[in-house]
Enzyme design. Structure first.
Site, PDB file in Angstrom:
ATOM      1  N   SER A 332     -83.702  -8.828   4.961  1.00 29.38           N
ATOM      2  CA  SER A 332     -85.161  -8.935   4.943  1.00 29.38           C
ATOM      3  C   SER A 332     -85.633  -9.600   3.647  1.00 29.38           C
ATOM      4  O   SER A 332     -85.365 -10.771   3.418  1.00 29.38           O
ATOM      5  CB  SER A 332     -85.795  -7.559   5.134  1.00 29.38           C
ATOM      6  OG  SER A 332     -87.194  -7.664   5.315  1.00 29.38           O
ATOM      7  N   HIS A 444     -91.276  -6.938  10.822  1.00 30.24           N
ATOM      8  CA  HIS A 444     -90.386  -7.621  11.756  1.00 30.24           C
ATOM      9  C   HIS A 444     -90.765  -7.355  13.218  1.00 30.24           C
ATOM     10  O   HIS A 444     -89.907  -7.240  14.086  1.00 30.24           O
ATOM     11  CB  HIS A 444     -88.926  -7.255  11.471  1.00 30.24           C
ATOM     12  CG  HIS A 444     -88.509  -7.610  10.086  1.00 30.24           C
ATOM     13  ND1 HIS A 444     -88.371  -8.911   9.654  1.00 30.24           N
ATOM     14  CD2 HIS A 444     -88.265  -6.828   8.989  1.00 30.24           C
ATOM     15  CE1 HIS A 444     -88.027  -8.920   8.381  1.00 30.24           C
ATOM     16  NE2 HIS A 444     -87.976  -7.681   7.944  1.00 30.24           N
TER      17      HIS A 444
END
Length: 549
Positions: A332, A444
């Site tokens: 991430s 996400h």
């Protein structure tokens, strides 16, 4: 709303993949919805009209938003190559669709039609003048009848009849003259058009040859530039089979950076960060409190800097493992640390992007109640079904956000939907764990769409300062590598899509192992990535080291 088959030279030769499923004609201005699993393509006008009354894909009914529509460049290139014909009666031209606008300008049949139209317009104007003359004569007849009586009116009638006869002769003469002139002009225009067509064709071929030569020169220059960039950024000596891994948000802890804050390179980064962030990130890392450090706008810059600080620590002990590493990957937010180490962005440029990313994500998370949970023990297919079943109310979002290790996932979305998912998961056979996480926000997932648009704008602004990577970079959004020398323009869309897409960490790590990486170093706080490696590949776990900060 597509391209009519009458325009196509051989409609039966057209593949069905080039036809819109709404209008059943060949695509015109093809678009698709980016980020959706279906990727169905339609004519732009067809889809716009459909979305006036519907909210889902015409084929699979998946939700579609106008802001996610993108031009389908691949299909557009196929459409440019279609063999189409000129629709002007009598013109036998046919050729590539992208050459048709050039033909229109020199089509002799269309030029002749324009000359005929001008002649008819001339005759129409003559008709108007004759009608006015008739009306004037009739008005004079009425005035004579009123003033001089019936006799004079009869005489005037005779005069009018003679005048009408004269006008008819004039009208016929005018029509003949106009048609003769139009025919002569059309014949002259046709000859001129034929000559102009031949001349333009010759000029067109010369222009095409010049364009081809120029394209070859540009390609040669681009190849030379890419070669020069590669020589500037690629390390000297062969790459070592080393992979550097960087953690993401959730690995932070109070007193982070204590062990590396005095390294010269780290001190310089912290000074630069204070100016860019407009707060003392070192103070937040050392003193917290934990609630403040855990906020996205503080946590993400802190994790980014911590990863780079760990790299500086590793560089002191094993410089070759940094300079000649085979690959990098980050979880991430950690992906931005990986891109900096790969040379795509310098520290200052990337920190500005990270700052905006963190602020945009925190703002998007605050627009509704959102949360995240971890799940272990269930297959990805089963978990995806449970996520879908947990979305009961309009606007609910519940999606798999991270694929971390075999049967290990994180899910995020709307708070109520994620809570329903936890209850369903705990009641499902095989579930080993299902618990809420401290991380807030639907990261996400499509809840981050507003943040994605802001991030893409920032990345495009930063593009002039970006460079091709010096080593392999394994991306979250694909789970696959991008090679050294890849142009930054190819990365920008993928980096933006990462915010709304599942992080494919397990596939990325397995791809690194398959590509020959045998030694891993987790650079940053905690040992979360090493713990995941134990479940992904036991042999690789034995060769995974941590560089703590």
């Amino acid at each position: 709303m597509g391209l009519d088959d009458a325009r196509i030279f051989d409609p039966h030769a057209i593949s069905e993949t080039l036809r819109c499923s709404v209008c059943h004609e060949v695509f015109v201005d093809p678009v698709y919805c980016s980020g959706r699993p279906c990727q169905h393509v339609f004519c732009s006008a067809c889809l716009e009209e459909w979305l006036e009354h519907q909210t889902g894909c015409p084929n699979c009914r998946e939700p579609i938003r106008r802001q996610d529509l993108r031009r389908h460049e691949v299909i557009r290139s196929f459409l440019d190559e279609l063999n189409i014909k000129c629709t002007a009666a009598g013109c036998g031209w046919h050729g590539r669709q992208d050459a048709f606008p050039g033909h229109i300008e020199i089509c002799p049949v269309r030029s002749l039609e324009l000359s005929r139209d001008e002649a008819l317009e001339h005759i129409k104007q003559r008709d108007v003048e004759i009608t006015k003359m008739r009306a004037s004569a009739e008005l004079q007849l009425e005035e004579v009848a009123e003033k001089n009586g019936i006799m004079e009116a009869q005489q005037a009638s005779i005069t009018l009849s003679l005048l009408q006869g004269t006008l008819n002769i004039l009208e016929i003469s005018a029509l003949r003259e106009a048609l003769r002139e139009a025919a002569e002009e059309a014949e002259n225009d046709y000859d001129e058009s034929t000559q102009r067509t031949a001349r333009l064709r010759s000029e067109l071929w010369e222009a095409r040859d010049a364009k081809y030569d120029l394209a070859q020169q540009v390609a040669a220059l681009q190849a030379e530039k890419a070669k020069q960039l590669a020589s500037d950024i690629l390390p000297t000596g062969p790459a070592l089979s080393v992979g550097l891994l960087f953690p993401g948000q959730g690995s932070q802890y109070v007193n982070m950076l204590e062990g590396v804050k005095d390294l010269p390179a780290v001190k310089e980064m912290l000074e630069t960060a204070k100016r860019i962030l407009e707060f003392d990130i070192l103070d937040v890392c050392l003193n917290g409190p934990e609630s403040r450090l855990g906020q996205t706008k503080f946590c993400q810059p802190a994790i980014y800097i911590a990863g780079l600080a760990a790299v500086e620590k590793l560089r002191l002990e094993h410089p070759d493992k940094v300079e000649r590493c085979q690959a990098v990957a980050g979880l991430s937010l950690g992906e931005y640390t990986a891109l900096t180490v790969a040379g795509v962005m310098d520290f200052e440029t990337c920190l500005k992007v990270v700052k905006l990313r963190a602020e945009a994500m925190q703002e998007a998370a605050g627009t509704s109640e959102q949360c995240m949970m971890s799940v272990a023990g269930l297959s990805q297919e089963k978990l995806a079904v449970l996520c879908q079943e947990s979305c009961e109310a309009p606007g609910d979002v519940c999606e798999i956000a991270y694929c971390l290790f075999p049967k290990g996932f994180s899910c995020s979305g709307s708070a109520m939907a994620v809570e329903r998912l936890m209850a369903k998961a705990l009641q499902t056979k095989g579930c080993l764990q299902a618990k809420m996480m401290l991380n807030s926000g639907g990261s996400h997932t499509r809840l981050m769409a507003p943040a994605r648009e802001r991030l893409l704008a920032a990345l495009r602004d930063a593009e002039p300062h970006m460079r091709p990577p010096r080593c392999d970079v394994y991306l979250n959004v694909t789970g696959k590598r991008i090679a050294p020398g890849t142009q930054p323009s190819e990365l920008i869309q993928l980096m933006g899509d990462q915010l709304c897409s599942c992080v494919l960490w397990e596939p990325a790590v397995r791809a690194m192992i398959a590509d020959g990486v045998t030694e891993f170093h987790e650079c940053g706080p905690m040992e979360q990535l090493k713990a995941m490696m134990r479940r992904i590949d036991a042999e690789a776990f034995k060769n995974t080291n941590t560089v703590d900060v």
